[in-house]
Design an enzyme around this catalytic site. Structure first.
Site, PDB file in Angstrom:
ATOM      1  N   ASP A 537       0.861  -1.184   0.000  1.00 36.29           N
ATOM      2  CA  ASP A 537       0.000   0.000   0.000  1.00 36.29           C
ATOM      3  C   ASP A 537       0.901   1.239   0.000  1.00 36.29           C
ATOM      4  OD1 ASP A 537      -2.206   1.633   0.360  1.00 36.29           O
ATOM      5  OD2 ASP A 537      -2.373   1.236   2.511  1.00 36.29           O
ATOM      6  N   GLU A 540       2.846   5.129  -3.802  1.00 35.26           N
ATOM      7  CA  GLU A 540       2.866   6.150  -4.889  1.00 35.26           C
ATOM      8  C   GLU A 540       4.214   6.850  -5.000  1.00 35.26           C
ATOM      9  OE1 GLU A 540       0.457   5.892  -2.490  1.00 35.26           O
ATOM     10  OE2 GLU A 540      -0.793   4.729  -3.837  1.00 35.26           O
ATOM     11  N   ASP A 613      -9.022   4.081  -1.853  1.00 31.20           N
ATOM     12  CA  ASP A 613      -9.970   4.422  -0.785  1.00 31.20           C
ATOM     13  C   ASP A 613     -11.252   5.045  -1.320  1.00 31.20           C
ATOM     14  OD1 ASP A 613      -7.924   3.486   0.702  1.00 31.20           O
ATOM     15  OD2 ASP A 613      -7.250   5.437   1.418  1.00 31.20           O
TER      16      ASP A 613
HETATM   17  C1  NOJ Z   1      -4.565   3.241   2.751  1.00 31.24           C
HETATM   18  C2  NOJ Z   1      -5.177   2.097   1.999  1.00 31.24           C
HETATM   19  O1  NOJ Z   1      -5.694   2.530   0.785  1.00 31.24           O
HETATM   20  C3  NOJ Z   1      -6.213   1.419   2.862  1.00 31.24           C
HETATM   21  O2  NOJ Z   1      -6.784   0.345   2.155  1.00 31.24           O
HETATM   22  C4  NOJ Z   1      -5.578   0.946   4.164  1.00 31.24           C
HETATM   23  O3  NOJ Z   1      -6.562   0.399   4.976  1.00 31.24           O
HETATM   24  C5  NOJ Z   1      -4.915   2.120   4.868  1.00 31.24           C
HETATM   25  N1  NOJ Z   1      -3.981   2.750   3.979  1.00 31.24           N
HETATM   26  C6  NOJ Z   1      -4.206   1.683   6.135  1.00 31.24           C
HETATM   27  O4  NOJ Z   1      -3.195   0.817   5.830  1.00 31.24           O
END
Ligand code: NOJ
Length: 945
Positions: A537, A540, A613
């Site tokens: 995660d 970027e 998200d």
């Molecule tokens: C951002 C991610 O997109 C999300 O899916 C994750 O739960 C959070 N970071 C925490 O790791």
């Protein structure tokens, strides 16, 4: 790529001191970022717009006057099997010549490169521009056609000559000299243009230079955004040009953004003045909006055009710097008074902050061919493990081992299958990845083993930011080895992310990738077991206190590459390093599973991505479809959106609808933010639990079909989830349909995107029938039908297809391996149908040695035949299956048959009426051959008598 030594740049002022922070400061910062990540919603002004991005502003304003480019090719010749030329301009701005090359590859792919001519430059170029390595596959490179000759022609209506190069039997590539233009022409349609570059003379190439003594500071040498300043030691270095797609009705591609599949014009008559170009710059965008062109976590500079006759073409620019792309509406250039090209077309304008031109033209002719051509350049999608295409259960966070155990047990209690349980950042010791919180997860191995006993897997998160804590071994080692990305002053870059003060590994360096990969060995990743896989995660990379929540552009990588030059590929390298680490862990014979948020061309080789998200609302549910379709069109066939919506609390109806749609996403995972209420499938009353169970069960039943499609993606690049126009390329009614999609070529699905809907109006393309997969009712193609959607989303099997299923309800996909198959035959108007089934061990790489079963089923003249599609394999690797076909269902077959004869066994079985779906309460009975008991791996025929 040649690399230059690290140069020194004056220190710049930073938001955060790189020395250890006082506890109070860090607490305040933590609160600040925490609150900005929990309470606030999408803030447009935290991100730059084109006007605040100097290269974009300059390029866009230049593009208001087409015709400005005065470059012409000189010394055109063949060298190294390619056409090469020197581009020179009368213009005084051009400091040095540019070198252009055109090369031709198998399948009619044209590659254009334009870069500095480093060998013949006076003054010399101060550094080599970044050319993205590690994306183009070696197979593609070996498919270059060695050009033998060039022909020079003066084409109709032209005053200047053009050089013509053979591209394939159907196409030529043309380099027009003055004005300079490159295009592909279609020989079969009277040499009409198909795609062109620089037809509007908007090409511009800013050349690197160093500041002269006494030259003033200013926009050329640094740029500011909010409180950030980025130094630009080589001055502006952007590239821009126009690309036109002919006979196109629309263009799509260039993910990632939450909007329609067809890209709307960003400039031109009727487009509002402040519409932004499409931005490709990997960003962690907090609470992104649905229906917004705003660029998100991944960047893929591939655009695909599509037109009325089913014609598609593609253009791909391999460049990892920030890119901005305008889609120009008809008549955009009217004010210039110049009408360069008479053919109907869609013009686009491409701008990148740095790098070189390394562009590919794809001739199609259909959308499937374009995707195949593109993935021949950047690689086919990895073949996933079977478990990973089943259902995943995630949440930030499953609190502790007891929570994991309870959730796992509840799935069984409610007869809901699932395959993978995920742990987010808080399973670790203080967000130090590769560790476990010893109070919450004291027995990680035992926990994984318990899941594994039911055939289930676990995924843990491993992010790229590494906590700067000297007692953390990973950090200590990385710092000592000098493995971190440097800031502009040459110190380890120190940014703020989940663990607080963090540094980031320089993943463009192969040595560091290999070191990182070793961290996934069972020995190094203490507490990991063979059933544990990984989630990448924030790659970027997300830096909470960086400009636009990102790494500063003047940060430095291997050999002095500026972050601005490679930003969009950072996440790709991280994904690659992790995936290769898992490969090594499994001795090269266990297919890695690594989910990534950031992506770039080539990411499809390393694992799935998800759309980040999203929010629990109906619009985000709706937009998930064009987002996943766009990813599929651009090579990323394995993707999905968080089921239920990440932020916020879905009402039961939305959650149910999301499961019903998500069951058809290639990557199917429920996930939720830590502030949301628990929403496991059994928490919303019996009826909703039943509906969610049914939705997930449909996915499990269809796993053999999905797995076969994943193998098709792996061999051809074709996406699992496809826009309708990919299957019905000349049906114009499908061109703007973002609500329905195909799974492979046999199944059409329509989501339900509004509350309280009991019916859906579904357009069914083609001239054949479609069969409801649950009740078997038939509907005619070429029409819109009102279909019942009260308890499920409409899903229809196309007449003329055969879909393989496994119907027995189990706890996980792994427990279904030995189960028998059902074949659902939906006959077309000629009473015929066909389909395929691919099976292998579901986890290893033995299939590459031929250890798989690949069958083709053909139903014609009342006879079903199973044929081998796998080539004869002389290798030792063999795959066998004892599974049988337990049911054959016939949809649309003329009534009357009583018996069926199975050959070669010479055995008669009855044709009877039976349910279309086991356990389903609805629907009529359908013609069924029960227990034909033929082996799935054998050749056989079944004749209806
Ligand atoms: C951002 C991610 O997109 C999300 O899916 C994750 O739960 C959070 N970071 C925490 O790791």
């Amino acid at each position: 790529m040649s690399l230059i030594p690290l140069f020194s740049i004056p220190c710049i002022s930073r938001l955060l001191p790189s020395s250890p922070m006082k506890p109070l400061t860090s607490l305040l910062l933590a609160l600040l970022f925490l609150s900005s990540h929990t309470v606030l919603s999408f803030k447009r002004d935290e991100f730059r717009n084109c006007n605040q991005t100097p290269f974009c502003k300059r390029a866009r304003s230049r593009s208001r006057s087409p015709g400005g480019c005065t470059l012409t090719p000189h010394n055109i010749s063949i060298s190294n099997g390619e056409l090469t030329a020197t581009l020179l301009s009368e213009h005084e701005d051009q400091i040095r010549p540019l070198i252009l090359s055109l090369s031709v590859y198998h399948d009619g792919i044209l590659r254009l490169k334009i870069d500095e001519d480093y060998d013949h430059s006076d003054p010399p170029c101060p550094k080599t521009r970044f050319q993205v390595p590690d994306v183009i596959t070696s197979e593609f490179d070996s498919n270059k056609l060695w050009l033998q000759q060039l022909s020079t022609e003066t084409l109709n209506d032209e005053t200047s000559p053009s050089t013509v190069v053979y591209l394939s039997d159907g196409y030529d590539a043309v380099l027009r000299h003055d004005p300079f233009e490159i295009y592909v022409r279609d020989k079969q349609s009277g040499n009409q243009k198909l795609i062109s570059l620089n037809s509007h003379q908007l090409f511009d190439f800013e050349q690197l230079r160093v500041k002269k003594e006494g030259e003033e500071d200013g926009e050329n040498w640094e740029e500011r955004f909010r409180s950030h300043t980025d130094k630009r030691p080589y001055g502006p270095q952007s590239i821009s040009f126009d690309v036109s797609f002919y006979s196109a009705e629309f263009v799509s591609g260039i993910p990632e953004r939450a909007m329609s599949l067809a890209l709307k014009p960003t400039r031109g008559p009727g487009v509002e003045k402040d519409v932004e170009p499409y931005r490709l710059f990997n960003l962690d965008v907090f609470e992104y909006l649905s229906e917004s062109p705003f660029g998100l976590y991944g960047s893929l500079p591939l655009m695909i055009s599509h037109g009325k006759e089913g014609r598609s073409a593609g253009f791909f620019w391999l460049n990892a710097a920030e890119m901005q792309i305008d889609v120009l509406g008809d008549g955009w250039d009217a004010e210039s008074g110049i009408d360069w090209v008479k053919q109907k077309r869609i013009d686009t304008f491409w701008m990148s902050e740095a790098g070189i031109v390394d562009a590919f033209f794809f001739v199609g002719p259909g959308p499937k061919e374009v995707v195949r051509q593109y993935t021949s350049v950047t690689g086919r999608p990895a073949m996933p493990q079977l478990f990973s295409i089943a259902y995943h259960q995630c949440r930030w966070n499953y609190r502790d081992e007891e929570d994991v155990e309870n959730v796992d047990a509840k799935f069984d209690e409610h007869d809901i299958p699932y395959d993978v349980l995920w742990l987010d950042i808080d399973h670790t010791d203080g967000r130090r990845y590769f560790t476990w919180d010893s109070a919450l997860f004291p027995h990680p191995e035992g926990m994984q083993k318990k899941l594994a006993e039911k055939g289930r897997h676990m995924v843990t998160i491993v992010d790229p930011h590494i906590k700067r804590d000297d007692s953390f071994r990973l950090h200590k080692e990385a710092a000592e080895k000098g493995y971190y990305v440097k800031d502009a002053g040459g110190k380890d870059f120190d940014g703020w992310c989940w663990p607080g003060s963090s540094s980031y590994l320089d993943m463009v360096n192969p040595e560091i990738r290999s070191w990182w990969g070793d961290k996934f060995s069972y020995k190094n990743y203490v507490g990991s077991t063979p059933s544990l896989y990984i989630w990448n995660d924030m790659n970027e990379p997300s830096v909470f206190n960086g400009p636009e929540v990102s790494m500063p552009r003047d940060a430095l990588h291997l050999g002095g590459i500026e972050h601005r030059e490679l930003h969009n590929s950072y996440g790709y390298y991280f994904h690659m390093a992790t995936s290769n680490g898992l490969l090594k862990r499994g001795g090269g014979n266990d297919r890695p599973f690594v989910l990534s948020r950031a992506f770039f061309p080539g990411s499809q080789r390393y694992g799935p991505v998800w759309t980040g998200d999203n929010t629990a609302d109906w619009d985000h549910l709706r937009v998930s479809v064009p987002m996943i379709l766009t990813l599929g069109l651009t090579g990323i066939s394995f993707s999905g959106a968080d089921v239920g919506g990440y932020f916020g609390n879905p009402g039961p109806e939305l959650l149910v609808r999301w499961y019903q749609l998500g069951a058809f996403y290639p990557f199917f995972r429920g996930h939720a933010h830590q502030d949301t209420k628990r929403r496991e499938p059994w928490l919303f009353g019996e009826k909703n639990t039943r509906l969610i169970r049914e939705a997930i069960r449909v996915r499990y039943m269809l796993l053999p079909y999905f797995y076969t499609l994943f193998r098709e993606a792996n061999t051809t690049g074709l996406p699992v989830m496809r826009p309708l126009w990919m299957e019905f390329p000349s049906d114009e009614a499908t061109f703007s349909n973002d609500e329905a999609f195909m799974i492979g070529s046999s199944l059409l699905v329509q989501g339900i995107y509004t509350e309280g809907e009991k019916y859906a109006f579904v357009y069914l393309p083609g001239k054949e029938l479609w069969y409801d997969i649950r009740i078997g009712d038939a509907y005619m193609g070429g029409k819109t039908h009102k279909l019942d959607a009260a308890e499920s989303v409409p899903a229809l099997q196309r007449a003329g297809t055969i879909i393989p299923r496994k119907d027995r309800l189990r706890r996980s996909s792994t427990q279904m391996v030995k189960d028998p198959y059902t074949l659902v035959i939906a006959v077309n108007s000629s009473q015929a149908a066909e389909g395929e089934l691919y099976i292998d061990d579901g986890k290893s790489f033995e299939f590459l040695q031929g250890a798989y079963i690949h069958r083709r089923f053909v139903f014609a003249n009342g006879k079903l035949t199973s044929m081998n599609l796998a080539p004869f394999s002389s290798s030792k690797s063999q795959f066998s299956s004892k599974s049988i076909i337990e049911r054959i269902i016939l949809l649309g077959y003329a009534p009357g048959p009583k018996n069926a004869l199975i050959e070669p066994a010479n055995q008669k079985v009855e044709v009877e009426l039976g349910p279309l779906m086991l356990g389903g309460s609805r629907g009529s009975s359908v013609l069924t051959i029960r227990k034909p008991a033929v082996q799935v791996s054998d050749d056989w025929t079944i004749k209806i008598l």
